[in-house]
Design an enzyme around this catalytic site. Structure first.
Site, PDB file in Angstrom:
ATOM      1  N   HIS B 139       0.837  -1.207   0.000  1.00 39.85           N
ATOM      2  CA  HIS B 139       0.000   0.000   0.000  1.00 39.85           C
ATOM      3  C   HIS B 139       0.868   1.251   0.000  1.00 39.85           C
ATOM      4  CE1 HIS B 139      -3.965  -1.708   0.507  1.00 39.85           C
ATOM      5  NE2 HIS B 139      -3.519  -2.526   1.445  1.00 39.85           N
ATOM      6  N   CYS B 215      -0.436   1.022  -5.818  1.00 39.79           N
ATOM      7  CA  CYS B 215      -1.579   1.612  -6.503  1.00 39.79           C
ATOM      8  C   CYS B 215      -1.201   2.924  -7.195  1.00 39.79           C
ATOM      9  CB  CYS B 215      -2.720   1.872  -5.517  1.00 39.79           C
ATOM     10  SG  CYS B 215      -2.280   3.023  -4.207  1.00 39.79           S
TER      11      CYS B 215
END
Lengths: 51, 237
Positions: B139, B215
């Protein structure tokens, strides 16, 4: 809505205030532990893998 | 005294139905706003608390693995990390570009539950140091945001992974190079984690590679971003 809840709580105002705060904290805890993780997973707003 | 008690029991003055409905709507809107704000607090801060606790547990687990490996050294040298289950501690990731003290415990697996605890290893891929593509996802917003400075990765940067079998260093040969949109790929671009990136997934690997994914954009998931490198040094335990 909030006033309606307040009117239906029992006891004098300090007791009502305590009950009210406990209810609100309980709702926030439920959001943090169950609702928000579910939202995050279900709507895939934080994915980092390729597939 | 008597008057006060009576006043306390007095009912609220009658309001028109329109006013009541408008009042309830207003309260619902305020509540919705508060919930959205709470969700922001959850993503920015709440998720990190759980991750920090999980990292402590993983570090303990990893230390125990190393200890028990040291104890039964009488056995053969074939300490394969292959018997790990999803969510287990895999190793320690170090990326000096992110800071000298930057260190994260990597978990086995890339399901949501695994990545909550830290960066995760793609379980179907090669292990660290092996021929093929050793791949890690992490993340960069929420959950401790291990890969927050991801675009700062440059070609030539060293990425180190310490596992039960040894310490391996990879040198990046493909990275965002400081561009916030660098190395942006589609969600379905799984070729980056293929054994030989860019070749059919059945191609026999001749290189030991590393690939990191995260991401893009940072606060969203419409795309992905990656960095990749090749093994330059290994030190068996």
């Amino acid at each position: 809505m909030y006033a309606w809840v307040w009117r239906h709580l029992p006891g004098p105002w300090p007791v009502r205030l305590l009950i009210y705060l406990a209810i609100i904290l309980g709702i926030i805890a439920a959001l943090f532990f169950w609702v928000f993780p579910w939202v995050e997973e279900t709507f895939g707003i934080n994915r980092v893998t390729v597939d | 005294m008597h008057r006060k008690a009576r006043r306390g029991r007095r009912r609220a003055p009658k309001r028109s139905p329109v006013a009541v409905i408008a009042g309830v709507m207003g309260e619902l809107l305020l509540t919705a706003g508060a919930i959205v704000l709470l969700f922001v607090v959850y993503t920015l801060w709440g998720t990190g608390l759980q991750t920090a606790a999980a990292q402590d547990d993983l570090r303990e687990e990893f230390d125990l693995q190393i200890q028990s490996d040291d104890e039964d050294e009488s056995e053969d040298e074939s300490e394969e990390p292959g018997d790990l289950e999803l969510g287990d501690a895999y190793g320690i990731l170090r990326i000096p570009r992110f800071g000298e003290d930057w260190e994260w415990l990597v978990v086995e697996g890339v399901e949501d539950d695994d990545l909550r605890d830290g960066p995760g290893r793609y379980p179907d891929n090669a292990h660290a140091g092996e021929l093929g593509n050793f791949a890690i996802a992490g993340h960069r917003s929420g959950h401790g945001e291990p890969f927050a400075p991801f675009p700062e990765l440059h070609e030539g940067d060293i990425v180190e992974i310490e596992t039960r079998t040894g310490i391996y260093q990879y040198e990046l040969d493909s990275a965002p190079n400081g561009d916030p949109d660098g190395n942006r790929i589609e969600i379905s671009d799984s070729w980056v984690v293929d054994p030989v990136p860019g070749e059919p997934s059945s191609t026999e690997p001749e290189e030991a590679r590393l690939t990191l994914t995260t991401c893009w954009p940072r606060w969203g998931s419409s795309h992905r971003m990656y960095a990749s490198g090749v093994l330059v040094s290994e030190e068996e335990r």
